[in-house]
Design a protein around this motif. Structure first.
Motif, PDB file in Angstrom:
ATOM      1  N   PHE A  87       0.767  -1.265  -0.022  1.00  0.00           N
ATOM      2  CA  PHE A  87      -0.044   0.024   0.025  1.00  0.00           C
ATOM      3  C   PHE A  87       0.860   1.148   0.057  1.00  0.00           C
ATOM      4  O   PHE A  87       2.057   1.344   0.330  1.00  0.00           O
ATOM      5  N   LEU A  88       0.290   2.326  -0.469  1.00  0.00           N
ATOM      6  CA  LEU A  88       0.857   3.510  -0.506  1.00  0.00           C
ATOM      7  C   LEU A  88       0.091   4.439   0.671  1.00  0.00           C
ATOM      8  O   LEU A  88      -1.288   4.286   0.857  1.00  0.00           O
ATOM      9  N   ASN A  89       0.612   4.954   1.658  1.00  0.00           N
ATOM     10  CA  ASN A  89       0.336   5.444   2.880  1.00  0.00           C
ATOM     11  C   ASN A  89       0.461   6.953   2.799  1.00  0.00           C
ATOM     12  O   ASN A  89       1.512   7.151   2.023  1.00  0.00           O
ATOM     13  N   VAL A  90      -0.214   7.533   3.670  1.00  0.00           N
ATOM     14  CA  VAL A  90       0.219   9.170   3.666  1.00  0.00           C
ATOM     15  C   VAL A  90       0.194   9.761   5.232  1.00  0.00           C
ATOM     16  O   VAL A  90      -0.834   9.232   5.958  1.00  0.00           O
ATOM     17  N   ASP A  91       1.512  10.378   5.385  1.00  0.00           N
ATOM     18  CA  ASP A  91       1.686  10.468   6.665  1.00  0.00           C
ATOM     19  C   ASP A  91       1.467   9.168   7.664  1.00  0.00           C
ATOM     20  O   ASP A  91       1.241   8.997   8.810  1.00  0.00           O
ATOM     21  N   ASN A  92       2.223   8.183   7.035  1.00  0.00           N
ATOM     22  CA  ASN A  92       2.309   6.909   7.597  1.00  0.00           C
ATOM     23  C   ASN A  92       0.929   6.232   8.035  1.00  0.00           C
ATOM     24  O   ASN A  92       0.905   5.083   9.049  1.00  0.00           O
ATOM     25  N   ARG A  93      -0.084   6.713   7.543  1.00  0.00           N
ATOM     26  CA  ARG A  93      -1.258   6.167   7.834  1.00  0.00           C
ATOM     27  C   ARG A  93      -2.243   5.817   6.481  1.00  0.00           C
ATOM     28  O   ARG A  93      -1.614   6.369   5.433  1.00  0.00           O
ATOM     29  N   LYS A  94      -3.045   4.726   6.658  1.00  0.00           N
ATOM     30  CA  LYS A  94      -3.861   4.565   5.560  1.00  0.00           C
ATOM     31  C   LYS A  94      -4.587   5.897   5.038  1.00  0.00           C
ATOM     32  O   LYS A  94      -5.087   6.597   5.764  1.00  0.00           O
ATOM     33  N   TYR A 141       8.000  -2.673  -5.328  1.00  0.00           N
ATOM     34  CA  TYR A 141       6.338  -2.552  -5.389  1.00  0.00           C
ATOM     35  C   TYR A 141       5.966  -3.226  -4.138  1.00  0.00           C
ATOM     36  O   TYR A 141       4.765  -3.113  -3.778  1.00  0.00           O
ATOM     37  N   ARG A 142       6.694  -4.104  -3.702  1.00  0.00           N
ATOM     38  CA  ARG A 142       6.237  -4.822  -2.521  1.00  0.00           C
ATOM     39  C   ARG A 142       6.449  -4.194  -1.029  1.00  0.00           C
ATOM     40  O   ARG A 142       6.097  -4.767   0.024  1.00  0.00           O
TER      41      ARG A 142
END
Ligand code: AMP
Ligand code: ZN
Length: 468
Positions: free
Chosen positions: A261-268, A300-301
């Motif tokens: 996954f791509l997270n933003v600010d280390n969160r979903k 990618y993983r």
């Protein structure tokens, strides 16, 4: 080439069904909104994987669907008071715009669920006939999960553990299930929803069946690679396997690739946390290639965290490549043509060795992070071998860089590549501006053309232009 297979949990040698061909299915977005930057991750990483296989000479049959019938689409359509098809058509068009900006190649086929309903009815009927599915009193068709002995083999889940987790959960409208583990293949219509006739009831398909049907139609009973984000491993891909293998009697996919996954600010990412970004929002602030470079800067993983710092770093890295490329071009344009020397031939062999580094990285489970490092090795090498070199050598070096950038799908800003039509249109706009006595705008156009190497000459017959 080795790729990590979610099914075996190991890196495996990639052996295609047909030599030098690859059949690949990547689950695409549900189209009820602009795509978000998380959706762009599988699109970019698997597009890059495809580009690499094409670079190796493979013919890739790449299929990626649009889920265009779904609760979220219907909800949005009801809010706006338009048909669901208007919502999906709008967001498919918008998604294609984002894909083009991000230099994601169009799939060989982009099937849409609503155009493949007949195939879904056929597969569901086959599952019913074989005892893998049953029709409840209200016309809902369920998949009989326990009838597929290998259920859980992709996600490495055990049916009894799953059963324990599901026992208490009762889903409204799904009272006709024999077993809480069963899932929907076809469901009856509700007031105001799109529906299709079927042998069981007027209704619409469940989500999982579309990918089983569309992949089979375009790639056959068994495909080489099935891919998507890791959230799809369970239940979506597990259910696809159960449907397809029960219906077709052969393995569904030889390899399963899943991006982290791509997270933003280390969160979903989530709208309520305020850390949710559409691709469109990011492209207002950054060149699309910066976003693409950022996505490829991690394996990618590995989970990837989106941040301003990393985007700025990606921007600076791309800039370094651009500067090197434009320096080489400048040298080529400003010297006499000359053949390659013996010493330069040796340097080109070193460049070939760097290209092999790039290939080794990509052969190692599409390690784009290491592949990018190899590009930088080549750029550094080119920077230190530019002075006093023949034009032929510089052209070869430029080509070597460009080949690797093409594999990564990184398009550089080629300002000098303003098309003739674009130049003519700007000149026409300048003529109009002058007629309107808007000399500021006229000068601005002349200056911006000059900055892009286009010289204007005002003659009695009108404006003439040439490339500097
Ligand atoms: P969806 O429209 O939610 O079905 O998602 C389309 C594709 O995007 C699927 O392959 C998902 O796994 C993938 N995806 C969704 N969110 C993310 C994320 N935050 N990071 C990476 N991939 C994602
Ligand atoms: Zn799917």
């Amino acid at each position: 080439m080795k790729i990590y297979n979610t099914m075996s949990k190991k890196a495996e040698e990639l052996v295609p069904i047909i030599p030098n061909q690859l059949s690949m299915y990547v689950c695409g977005p549900t189209v009820y909104n602009l795509i978000h930057i998380g959706n762009a991750r599988p699109m970019i990483v698997f597009d890059t994987f495809r580009r690499y296989m094409e670079y190796k000479g493979y013919k890739v049959n790449y299929v990626s669907n649009f889920t265009d019938v779904d609760d979220k689409i219907i909800k949005k359509a009801q809010e706006e008071g338009v048909p669901a098809s208007a919502i999906s058509a709008r967001y498919i068009a918008e998604c294609k715009k984002d894909m083009e900006a991000l230099n994601i190649k169009p799939a060989t086929v982009h099937p849409k669920a609503t155009e493949e309903i007949d195939g879904m009815i056929d597969m569901i009927q086959k599952l019913v006939d074989k005892g893998h599915a049953y029709v409840a009193a209200d016309g809902t068709v369920y998949y009989r999960t326990r009838s597929f002995a290998e259920y859980g083999k992709l996600s490495h889940k055990n049916l009894d553990d799953l059963e324990a987790g599901h026992r208490e959960i009762r889903v409204a409208g799904e009272e006709g299930k024999e077993d809480p583990l069963d899932f929907v293949l076809w469901k009856p219509k509700k007031e105001g929803e799109p529906f299709w006739p079927s042998p069981w009831c007027d209704g619409r398909p469940g989500w999982h069946i579309e990918c089983s049907v569309m992949s089979r139609k375009y790639l056959g009973d068994t495909m080489d690679i099935h891919a998507g984000g890791e959230d799809l491993i369970f239940p979506h891909h597990e259910n696809e396997i159960a449907q397809s293998e029960a219906a077709n009697g052969v393995p569904f996919a030889h390899y399963w690739m899943h991006n982290a996954f791509l997270n933003v600010d280390n969160r979903k990412m989530s709208k309520s946390l305020g850390n949710f970004f559409t691709v469109r929002e990011i492209l207002e602030r950054y060149d699309p290639m910066v976003l693409r470079f950022f996505m490829l800067s991690a394996h990618y993983r590995s989970p990837l965290n989106f941040s301003k710092e990393l985007m700025e770093a990606a921007k600076a890295s791309l800039q370094r490549i651009e500067t090197a490329v434009s320096n080489i071009k400048f040298k080529i344009d400003n010297q006499e043509d000359a053949p390659i020397t013996e010493e330069e031939r040796k340097l080109l062999e070193e460049e070939d060795a760097i290209r092999r580094e790039f290939e080794e990285a990509m052969e190692d489970d599409a390690n784009t992070a290491d592949a990018i490092s190899a590009v930088f090795n080549l750029v550094r090498f080119a920077n230190s071998n530019i002075e006093g070199k023949s034009s032929e050598f510089l052209k070869q070096t430029l080509k070597n860089i460009e080949i690797l950038l093409e594999v990564l799908g990184l398009r550089l800003n080629k300002e000098e590549e303003l098309l003739d039509e674009e130049v003519e249109a700007l000149i026409e706009e300048r003529n109009q501006a002058r007629k309107n006595r808007d000399f500021a705008r006229a000068d601005e156009i002349r200056d911006s053309l000059l900055a892009q190497g286009i010289l204007l000459e005002d003659t009695r017959e009108g404006v003439r232009w040439k490339r500097a």
